[in-house]
Design a protein around this motif. Structure first.
Motif, PDB file in Angstrom:
ATOM      1  N   ASN A 192       0.852  -1.190   0.000  1.00 53.05           N
ATOM      2  CA  ASN A 192       0.000   0.000   0.000  1.00 53.05           C
ATOM      3  C   ASN A 192       0.887   1.238   0.000  1.00 53.05           C
ATOM      4  OD1 ASN A 192      -1.865   2.011   0.328  1.00 53.05           O
ATOM      5  ND2 ASN A 192      -2.710   1.267   2.253  1.00 53.05           N
ATOM      6  N   SER A 248      -3.045   1.179  -3.882  1.00 54.94           N
ATOM      7  CA  SER A 248      -3.507   0.893  -2.521  1.00 54.94           C
ATOM      8  C   SER A 248      -3.208  -0.537  -2.127  1.00 54.94           C
ATOM      9  CB  SER A 248      -5.014   1.160  -2.406  1.00 54.94           C
ATOM     10  OG  SER A 248      -5.311   2.518  -2.643  1.00 54.94           O
ATOM     11  N   LYS A 295      -4.655  -3.233  -3.342  1.00 51.61           N
ATOM     12  CA  LYS A 295      -5.828  -4.094  -3.376  1.00 51.61           C
ATOM     13  C   LYS A 295      -5.862  -4.950  -4.638  1.00 51.61           C
ATOM     14  CE  LYS A 295      -8.835  -1.049  -0.659  1.00 51.61           C
ATOM     15  NZ  LYS A 295     -10.164  -0.377  -0.588  1.00 51.61           N
ATOM     16  N   ASN A 296      -6.470  -6.125  -4.514  1.00 52.54           N
ATOM     17  CA  ASN A 296      -6.738  -6.928  -5.700  1.00 52.54           C
ATOM     18  C   ASN A 296      -7.837  -6.250  -6.504  1.00 52.54           C
ATOM     19  OD1 ASN A 296      -4.925  -8.897  -4.844  1.00 52.54           O
ATOM     20  ND2 ASN A 296      -6.507 -10.065  -3.789  1.00 52.54           N
ATOM     21  N   GLN A 303      -0.448  -9.297  -4.574  1.00 58.57           N
ATOM     22  CA  GLN A 303      -1.464  -8.406  -5.131  1.00 58.57           C
ATOM     23  C   GLN A 303      -1.731  -8.844  -6.565  1.00 58.57           C
ATOM     24  OE1 GLN A 303      -0.397  -4.253  -5.358  1.00 58.57           O
ATOM     25  NE2 GLN A 303      -2.407  -3.633  -6.113  1.00 58.57           N
ATOM     26  N   ASP A 355     -11.281 -10.846  -2.081  1.00 63.88           N
ATOM     27  CA  ASP A 355     -11.700  -9.496  -1.716  1.00 63.88           C
ATOM     28  C   ASP A 355     -11.263  -8.460  -2.758  1.00 63.88           C
ATOM     29  OD1 ASP A 355     -12.897  -7.561  -0.129  1.00 63.88           O
ATOM     30  OD2 ASP A 355     -11.053  -7.149   0.986  1.00 63.88           O
ATOM     31  N   TYR A 356     -11.679  -8.677  -4.020  1.00 70.56           N
ATOM     32  CA  TYR A 356     -11.238  -7.772  -5.080  1.00 70.56           C
ATOM     33  C   TYR A 356     -12.273  -6.690  -5.369  1.00 70.56           C
ATOM     34  CZ  TYR A 356     -14.244 -10.540  -8.229  1.00 70.56           C
ATOM     35  OH  TYR A 356     -15.311 -11.174  -8.830  1.00 70.56           O
TER      36      TYR A 356
END
Length: 554
Positions: free
Chosen positions: A102, A174, A176-177, A318, A340-341
């Motif tokens: 991140n 960030s 995130k996926n 990631q 959690d994408y």
């Protein structure tokens, strides 16, 4: 005869009016297509995943014994010999070093924007979000890119971020996926390469024997090489090394790059598996994974290879998946490998084509195609700039060669490209096509994506593809960068199951619909408001209905 023609907190460490009114009888030999053929599938893979539900309408009948050990049409070795196949790593038994992913700090201007302003920006740019995503940036000054990245952006002449970049950069940075659904040519490559560089420069430097930190998987060698060009442009000043591994080229130089150590590997699945099986490289340092054109890779039968490769990468990586469509196969892959994408959709949710392209559909018989093609080329050659380029798409490799010989017999300067061509042959063909020495390219779907050549004014679908999204990708080779183009499609009764979707695509783009096609669509089950099955095929070259080119006067 006419010829047609930051995120970074420290310094880096590394193309007639409708021809259907013409009724010609073919006197010569016709090409028998037998549906989508017995020997080769439409995507040139001799070893397509032919184990049942992934078999595409009888494609690939020659290699029907599972994963196949022969080479596929893109020179990638299937590599599914049980004795040599990779074993999925049991990561629970591994002690994994923690890593940071991140690196995003919103710009003050971004922080100041209200939720209403953010939503207005997304709606005006047809950005749809599924999940919790940061607010999009609206100009390069809001990226907080370090100077060495901004210098490269300015030198490349970019004026403002594309929609996928504006929303994708904050999300990717960030950690995130994410799944990004946007049409080819919308700026996806830069949307994941720059965050990859930032990610890499915040990891521990590679040690001897380490594999890459970032891995980009692509379906074809042409797309992989195009991705490498972007990586070279932005990686040079940041000391981030890369290599491109793909079939059809000597393994030696690729292996040496891997052994010396590179931060980014851009690869086609089969060749990468070759190197993983031999121990030339490994993916245990990989913490940033990109699956580019995932729908295309699945269409080509690469799902087992992709799953094999992902089994070699640590699960807390990631992952960024990029696709032009959202079929159930791609969705399942995302659910299996992206926890959690967040999903980003750019453009209308309806199956749509570039509005700058004039689409002409000729409903005809299979045995009329050869004569109609010669007549069409004659019309183009007599009425259009001699430097205009033409791509003719056909389904099989053998037909590519046959049609190319026929075109040359009539005096047209044509070259061809398909999956059995070596890398040297492909490079030569593309050079001839790019520099205009040969203004006609006959190709399989190997040229449907990842091929960015200036001056393509006409696209001819000699064989209509098996799906409407492939049709849109094909015609998308013209009308790029706000220019106009024209596409032709020979549509036969064998293609009737695609009539409904094609009518929807034509109506969405405000095109004239051939009455014969409309009648075929009604007889095949009716048609309606577009094909939403693909869940987000984008039309990011959206020139608007007023931008449709005028019909040429012949």
């Amino acid at each position: 005869m006419a010829v047609f023609s930051m995120w970074v907190k420290r310094a880096p460490s590394r193309l007639l009016p409708c021809l259907s009114s013409l009724s010609y009888k073919q006197n010569g030999s016709s090409y028998k297509s037998n549906g989508f053929s017995s020997q080769r599938n439409g995507y040139d893979n001799k070893s397509s995943y032919d184990s049942g539900k992934y078999q595409r309408n009888g494609f690939g009948g020659q290699r029907s014994g599972g994963y196949g050990g022969q080479r596929n049409g893109f020179g990638n070795k299937g590599g599914w010999n049980d004795q040599n196949s990779l074993q999925t790593i049991n990561w629970e038994s591994k002690s994994l070093m923690p890593f940071e992913k991140n690196f995003y700090e919103p710009h003050p201007n971004v922080k100041k924007r209200s939720e209403y302003e953010v939503e207005q920006y997304r709606q005006s740019n047809e950005i749809t979000i599924d999940g919790d995503a940061p607010s999009p940036i609206q100009n390069f000054d809001e990226t907080n890119f370090p100077d060495y990245v901004m210098d490269q952006i300015k030198s490349q002449g970019y004026e403002k971020p594309t929609c996928i970049q504006a929303q994708g950069w904050p999300l990717a940075l960030s950690g995130k996926n994410m799944v990004g659904i946007a049409q080819t040519g919308s700026g996806k490559t830069l949307a994941y390469i720059l965050p990859a560089i930032v990610h890499i420069n915040n990891q521990q430097p590679l040690s001897r024997g380490d594999g890459p930190i970032a891995l980009v998987l692509a379906p074809t060698r042409e797309l992989a090489q195009q991705i490498q060009q972007v990586a070279n442009e932005f990686g040079h000043s940041t000391y981030v090394r890369n290599t491109c591994v793909f079939g059809g080229a000597p393994k030696g130089p690729q292996a040496r790059d891997l052994e010396r150590g590179v931060e980014i590997v851009i690869a086609t699945p089969g060749r990468l598996i070759d190197f993983l099986e031999k121990g030339t490289t490994n993916l245990q340092r990989c913490t940033y994974l990109v699956l580019d054109e995932a729908d295309r890779m699945l269409d080509m039968g690469f799902e087992p290879q992709i799953r094999k490769i992902l089994g070699q990468i640590r699960p807390d990586r990631q992952t960024l998946m990029w696709s032009a469509t959202w079929p159930k196969e791609v969705k399942r892959l995302a659910q299996d490998f992206l926890s959690d994408y967040v999903q980003i959709n750019i453009g209308s949710l309806q199956l749509s084509a570039n509005h700058n392209i004039l689409q002409i559909v000729d409903v005809c018989g299979e045995n009329e195609k050869e004569f109609k093609l010669n007549t069409l080329l004659q019309e183009i050659g007599d009425n259009v700039d001699r430097d205009s380029k033409v791509i003719i798409f056909v389904e099989t490799k053998r037909k590519v060669e046959d049609i190319t010989r026929t075109i040359r017999k009539f005096g047209w300067p044509a070259v061809c490209m398909h999956g059995d061509k070596s890398q040297q042959e492909r490079d030569y063909v593309l050079r001839q096509f790019r520099n205009g020495k040969s203004t006609i390219l006959v190709a399989t779907d190997v040229a449907a994506r990842g091929l960015d050549v200036d001056g393509i004014k006409f696209v001819i679908n000699y064989d209509y593809p098996n799906s409407s999204e492939d049709y849109i990708h094909r015609i998308g080779r013209t009308g790029r960068s706000n220019t106009t183009g024209t596409s032709y499609a020979f549509f036969t009764p064998n293609n009737s199951k695609q009539a409904k979707d094609l009518v929807s695509v034509l109506k969405e783009a405000n095109q004239v619909v051939n009455p014969k096609l409309e009648d075929m669509a009604k007889r095949s089950g009716g048609y309606g408001g577009g094909n939403n099955r693909w869940g987000g095929f984008r039309g990011s070259y959206r020139g608007g209905r007023d931008s449709q080119p005028k019909r040429m006067k012949w």
